[in-house]
Enzyme design. Sequence first.
Site, PDB file in Angstrom:
ATOM      1  N   GLY A 192       0.849  -1.178   0.000  1.00  0.00           N
ATOM      2  CA  GLY A 192       0.000   0.000   0.000  1.00  0.00           C
ATOM      3  C   GLY A 192       0.885   1.227   0.000  1.00  0.00           C
ATOM      4  O   GLY A 192       2.113   1.135   0.108  1.00  0.00           O
ATOM      5  N   GLY A 200       3.005   3.563   1.315  1.00  0.00           N
ATOM      6  CA  GLY A 200       3.686   3.603   2.602  1.00  0.00           C
ATOM      7  C   GLY A 200       4.403   4.900   2.890  1.00  0.00           C
ATOM      8  O   GLY A 200       4.790   5.153   4.038  1.00  0.00           O
ATOM      9  N   ARG A 201       4.601   5.734   1.867  1.00  0.00           N
ATOM     10  CA  ARG A 201       5.256   7.033   2.107  1.00  0.00           C
ATOM     11  C   ARG A 201       4.710   8.099   1.166  1.00  0.00           C
ATOM     12  O   ARG A 201       5.413   9.021   0.776  1.00  0.00           O
ATOM     13  CB  ARG A 201       6.770   6.907   1.965  1.00  0.00           C
ATOM     14  CG  ARG A 201       7.267   6.319   0.651  1.00  0.00           C
ATOM     15  CD  ARG A 201       8.777   6.382   0.582  1.00  0.00           C
ATOM     16  NE  ARG A 201       9.307   5.716  -0.595  1.00  0.00           N
ATOM     17  CZ  ARG A 201      10.574   5.777  -0.979  1.00  0.00           C
ATOM     18  NH1 ARG A 201      11.432   6.507  -0.279  1.00  0.00           N
ATOM     19  NH2 ARG A 201      10.997   5.137  -2.048  1.00  0.00           N
ATOM     20  N   LYS A 235       5.339  11.609  -2.672  1.00  0.00           N
ATOM     21  CA  LYS A 235       6.314  10.596  -2.272  1.00  0.00           C
ATOM     22  C   LYS A 235       7.202  11.244  -1.219  1.00  0.00           C
ATOM     23  O   LYS A 235       7.785  12.306  -1.453  1.00  0.00           O
ATOM     24  CB  LYS A 235       7.141  10.156  -3.482  1.00  0.00           C
ATOM     25  CG  LYS A 235       8.019   8.931  -3.260  1.00  0.00           C
ATOM     26  CD  LYS A 235       8.644   8.498  -4.590  1.00  0.00           C
ATOM     27  CE  LYS A 235       9.486   7.253  -4.437  1.00  0.00           C
ATOM     28  NZ  LYS A 235      10.060   6.823  -5.749  1.00  0.00           N
ATOM     29  N   GLY A 262       8.414   6.666   6.191  1.00  0.00           N
ATOM     30  CA  GLY A 262       7.525   7.360   5.267  1.00  0.00           C
ATOM     31  C   GLY A 262       8.173   8.492   4.509  1.00  0.00           C
ATOM     32  O   GLY A 262       7.479   9.309   3.898  1.00  0.00           O
ATOM     33  N   ARG A 309       4.287  13.816  -7.810  1.00  0.00           N
ATOM     34  CA  ARG A 309       4.283  13.212  -9.143  1.00  0.00           C
ATOM     35  C   ARG A 309       2.939  13.487  -9.814  1.00  0.00           C
ATOM     36  O   ARG A 309       1.893  13.414  -9.186  1.00  0.00           O
ATOM     37  CB  ARG A 309       4.508  11.710  -9.002  1.00  0.00           C
ATOM     38  CG  ARG A 309       4.487  10.919 -10.285  1.00  0.00           C
ATOM     39  CD  ARG A 309       4.395   9.436 -10.006  1.00  0.00           C
ATOM     40  NE  ARG A 309       5.522   8.942  -9.235  1.00  0.00           N
ATOM     41  CZ  ARG A 309       5.413   8.237  -8.129  1.00  0.00           C
ATOM     42  NH1 ARG A 309       4.225   7.979  -7.622  1.00  0.00           N
ATOM     43  NH2 ARG A 309       6.480   7.792  -7.500  1.00  0.00           N
ATOM     44  N   ASP A 327       3.012  -4.183  -8.261  1.00  0.00           N
ATOM     45  CA  ASP A 327       2.569  -2.957  -7.604  1.00  0.00           C
ATOM     46  C   ASP A 327       3.221  -1.720  -8.212  1.00  0.00           C
ATOM     47  O   ASP A 327       2.844  -0.593  -7.868  1.00  0.00           O
ATOM     48  CB  ASP A 327       2.843  -3.012  -6.096  1.00  0.00           C
ATOM     49  CG  ASP A 327       4.290  -3.329  -5.774  1.00  0.00           C
ATOM     50  OD1 ASP A 327       4.701  -4.475  -6.013  1.00  0.00           O
ATOM     51  OD2 ASP A 327       5.013  -2.434  -5.306  1.00  0.00           O
ATOM     52  N   ASN A 328       4.178  -1.914  -9.119  1.00  0.00           N
ATOM     53  CA  ASN A 328       4.788  -0.788  -9.831  1.00  0.00           C
ATOM     54  C   ASN A 328       4.304  -0.693 -11.273  1.00  0.00           C
ATOM     55  O   ASN A 328       4.900   0.013 -12.078  1.00  0.00           O
ATOM     56  CB  ASN A 328       6.315  -0.909  -9.820  1.00  0.00           C
ATOM     57  CG  ASN A 328       6.902  -0.627  -8.447  1.00  0.00           C
ATOM     58  OD1 ASN A 328       6.313   0.110  -7.660  1.00  0.00           O
ATOM     59  ND2 ASN A 328       8.038  -1.216  -8.151  1.00  0.00           N
ATOM     60  N   ASP A 358       7.096   5.719 -10.785  1.00  0.00           N
ATOM     61  CA  ASP A 358       7.686   5.196  -9.548  1.00  0.00           C
ATOM     62  C   ASP A 358       9.102   4.675  -9.782  1.00  0.00           C
ATOM     63  O   ASP A 358       9.356   3.476  -9.769  1.00  0.00           O
ATOM     64  CB  ASP A 358       6.798   4.091  -8.962  1.00  0.00           C
ATOM     65  CG  ASP A 358       6.918   4.023  -7.436  1.00  0.00           C
ATOM     66  OD1 ASP A 358       7.738   4.785  -6.882  1.00  0.00           O
ATOM     67  OD2 ASP A 358       6.207   3.221  -6.814  1.00  0.00           O
TER      68      ASP A 358
END
Length: 485
Positions: A100, A102-103, A123, A136, A189, A265-266, A275
């Site tokens: 998920g 996370g940061r 980010k 984070g 981003r 996940d990317n 990412d």
Amino acid sequence: MTLAETFNTENHPNPLITLNYEPALESLGNDYYDEVTAAEFPQLTLRWRNDAILPRLGLDPQTVTDEDFITAFGLFQGRKPLLALRYHGYQFGEYNPNLGDGRGFLYGQVRGTDGELYDFGTKGSGRTPYSRGGDGMLTLKGGVREVLAAEALHQLGVRTSRCLTMIETGLGLWRGDEPSPTRSSVMVRMNKSHIRFGTFERLHYFQRSDLIKKLLDHVIEHYYQHLTHESDKYALFYAELVKRVAELVAQWMAAGFCHAVLNTDNMSITGESFDYGPYAFIPTYNPYFTAAYFDYYGRYCYIQQPSICQWNLEMLQVPLRAVIDKADMEAGLAKFNEYCHAEYHSLMLKKLGFEQLTTPEAEELLSLTLKFLQESQVGYHQFFYEMARTFSVKWRDEPGLVLSGSDIVPPSGTDANFDNWCVLYHKILNNFDYEQVKIIAQNLTYYNPKTSLLRPTIEEAWEPIVQEDNWQPFYDLVKSIQSRG
């Protein structure tokens, strides 16, 4: 005085905050995200603002101040809710349900002047429920690297996210792969969507086929609008996603780009590149070049990228079977190699100056080019730039002039691959008249910019920041990239 008071803009409406934000993803409900709070930072210094993309938001860069960027994206004033998105993913082939945002979080969504919906995603903005024990935060170098990657890939024609801004935050971070304490940043981003393959995988993990269909309808409505009224829109969506991803990875390959961490996940559901972590541009043509030091077995090495993206698309079929027939998806995925091959060949021919060649000529020229590059270990980007720099219409008449005067010509008669390549290139040029050869020269210049984002180039921009807080080499590098210098 607090930071908020320092950047008080009561008498100046902040155009970044007063944009017409749309609650597109928020309207799906909290099955897909958690509302979070941004971190508070001790000191905020704007290090990068991407004025080139402000007009796409309907903003005049002259009317947006540095303080506007800091207030919106450093203090995070004026925007709620902030959404940490939920997802899972296959990481190095193993399923991980503990993922998920996370940061970072979804700051907001805005309709551009082109009618497209864009995400602002952060980010380094602090802990979320998915930080998994991390702080984070984002290192300053990580922010610098992502700015450079996004701008370089964009200029090379790759479908990519862009960095809207990067702000130094005044924190010292401890990292095992950087001298510590190291400086920190928060980055914003801008891309079409932060919905990932792993977003669907998470819903399948919890057996929520209803939420999979709801999310898929959302994706088609906002990012595949032309399919909305098609009777077989779901199968057509998957087929188009396959095409987008196949063309994206072909663009990476032609650019000599190694993403490094192609976990599901990317992977973006819009077929965008985003990412950027330990990426690298290949210095020489080494098919097994691996960018990430922790990729011990080369799963994500340069030459594996197409097959990995194809595998990721195959894994995405599992959750999508709740909505899309398996046979339809398999038929769509079967075209992946065809799409990837066609895009890669088209882009490589353009790097060699040609819009189109006969299939036998194209196959032979590309084969000889890659064979020479691999066996000679001439710089990948250097080879194409030297072609552009030294090209002359006289090459059409005399094979001995091909690449003469460049820095990469081996001693005469010592490299059969190079000699064969020169003879073939000369032979192909003979099929064109002089006006067409001039267009070839223009193509070479356009598709092979001088500046290449190799790791030493990044370090040359980074070291002055570390040693002297001198940002000028970084700004010069970005300017060179954006101007295709």
